[in-house]
Design an enzyme around this catalytic site. Sequence first.
Site, short mmCIF file in Angstrom:
data_model
loop_
_atom_site.label_atom_id
_atom_site.label_comp_id
_atom_site.label_asym_id
_atom_site.label_seq_id
_atom_site.Cartn_x
_atom_site.Cartn_y
_atom_site.Cartn_z
N ASP A 10 0.85 -1.28 -0.11
CA ASP A 10 -0.14 0.07 0.02
C ASP A 10 0.90 1.37 -0.15
OD1 ASP A 10 -2.19 1.74 0.32
OD2 ASP A 10 -2.06 1.61 2.59
N SER A 11 0.21 2.24 -0.21
CA SER A 11 1.16 3.59 -0.09
C SER A 11 1.52 4.11 1.10
CB SER A 11 0.03 4.72 -0.62
OG SER A 11 -0.87 4.91 0.33
N TYR A 42 -0.42 8.62 -2.44
CA TYR A 42 -0.38 8.37 -3.82
C TYR A 42 -1.49 9.15 -4.63
CZ TYR A 42 2.57 3.90 -3.81
OH TYR A 42 3.58 3.17 -3.62
N GLY A 43 -2.52 9.38 -3.98
CA GLY A 43 -3.73 9.75 -4.45
C GLY A 43 -3.81 11.32 -5.14
N CYS A 73 -4.39 -1.05 -2.06
CA CYS A 73 -4.44 0.47 -2.10
C CYS A 73 -5.28 0.70 -3.53
CB CYS A 73 -3.04 0.93 -2.49
SG CYS A 73 -3.19 2.81 -3.05
N ASN A 74 -6.62 1.27 -3.20
CA ASN A 74 -7.59 1.55 -4.38
C ASN A 74 -6.61 2.47 -5.41
OD1 ASN A 74 -10.73 0.81 -3.39
ND2 ASN A 74 -9.27 1.30 -1.66
N CYS A 183 -10.83 3.75 0.12
CA CYS A 183 -9.40 3.79 0.26
C CYS A 183 -9.04 2.96 1.59
CB CYS A 183 -9.14 5.27 0.58
SG CYS A 183 -7.31 5.58 1.24
N HIS A 185 -7.04 3.05 3.58
CA HIS A 185 -6.85 3.78 5.05
C HIS A 185 -8.03 3.94 5.89
CE1 HIS A 185 -2.90 4.79 3.21
NE2 HIS A 185 -2.41 5.07 4.39
N1 DGL Z 1 -4.53 3.53 0.86
C1 DGL Z 1 -4.52 4.11 -0.39
C2 DGL Z 1 -5.77 3.62 -1.10
O1 DGL Z 1 -6.60 2.98 -0.76
C3 DGL Z 1 -4.27 5.55 0.12
C4 DGL Z 1 -4.23 6.34 -0.99
C5 DGL Z 1 -2.99 7.64 -1.06
O2 DGL Z 1 -1.92 7.15 -0.61
O3 DGL Z 1 -3.53 8.57 -1.54
O4 DGL Z 1 -6.31 4.51 -2.12
#
Ligand code: DGL
Length: 262
Positions: A10-11, A42-43, A73-74, A183, A185
């Site tokens: 994941d990010s 990442y978003g 991570c979505n 997400c 998180h």
């Molecule tokens: N956990 C990531 C997701 O599911 C977070 C994305 C991010 O880092 O912005 O999208």
Amino acid sequence: MNKQAIGIFDSGIGGTSIWKEIALAMPNENTIYLADSKYAPYGKRSTDEIISLSIKNTKKLIELNCKIIVVACNTATTNAIKVLREQFDIPFIGIEPAIKPAALNTKTQKVGVLATKGTLSSELFAKTSDLYANKIEVIEVIGTGLVELIEEGKIQTPEMHLLLESYIQPLIEKNIDYLVLGCSHYPYLIPILKKMLPNHIDIIDSGEAVAKQTKVILSKNDLLSANSQQGIHTFFTNGSLHILQEILKKSNIPSISKMLAF
Ligand code: DGL
């Protein structure tokens, strides 16, 4: 029958919400988790950046001898899983906002989706929405700042409450009856969300479905472990070890966590 680990990335620390479901569904499997916190969120990044970070994480997990990769991570799934599947010869499991069950069950014909900008603007999300939710109203909200606060370990804070309130209140006013957490998180925000949302609004996240699908694909590929002991769970972070360990405490599942440059 195979003792190699299930690789998860994941990010940052949010995907541990998915890891937990995997560990509960398959207690004898070993897992290796990469928290790419150094590059979170990442978003906000471009599709190209998300793809190259996802490739970097995948290479690391393959180097660590994983047998399957769960993109927990979505944002990485919706932007990069197609490329990953083309480039690597290993099974991938992704996670997407669970619009389908929300669209099938809504009575008000209105569902809310809280996710990152990267997920909501992706082609895959548009495709899934078109396919399953073209007859209802999907109200999309970008959760700007939520991932950052979780990555800083600031979940139960007034700052978080205020920010969430500003995203949730308009959705309540629009009469949604499902809130889709898009997400990985965000499941850590469920205790706060439950206090904010009226009882008739259900929260949906994709953790259990991802764990189920991981088990199905492992079984199809004859990759399930025959290990009769409890699996070993190893976590690597390129961010804060302390914050990772704090979030892992919530799961009550023993694990090992270390710093790693990747
Ligand atoms: N956990 C990531 C997701 O599911 C977070 C994305 C991010 O880092 O912005 O999208």
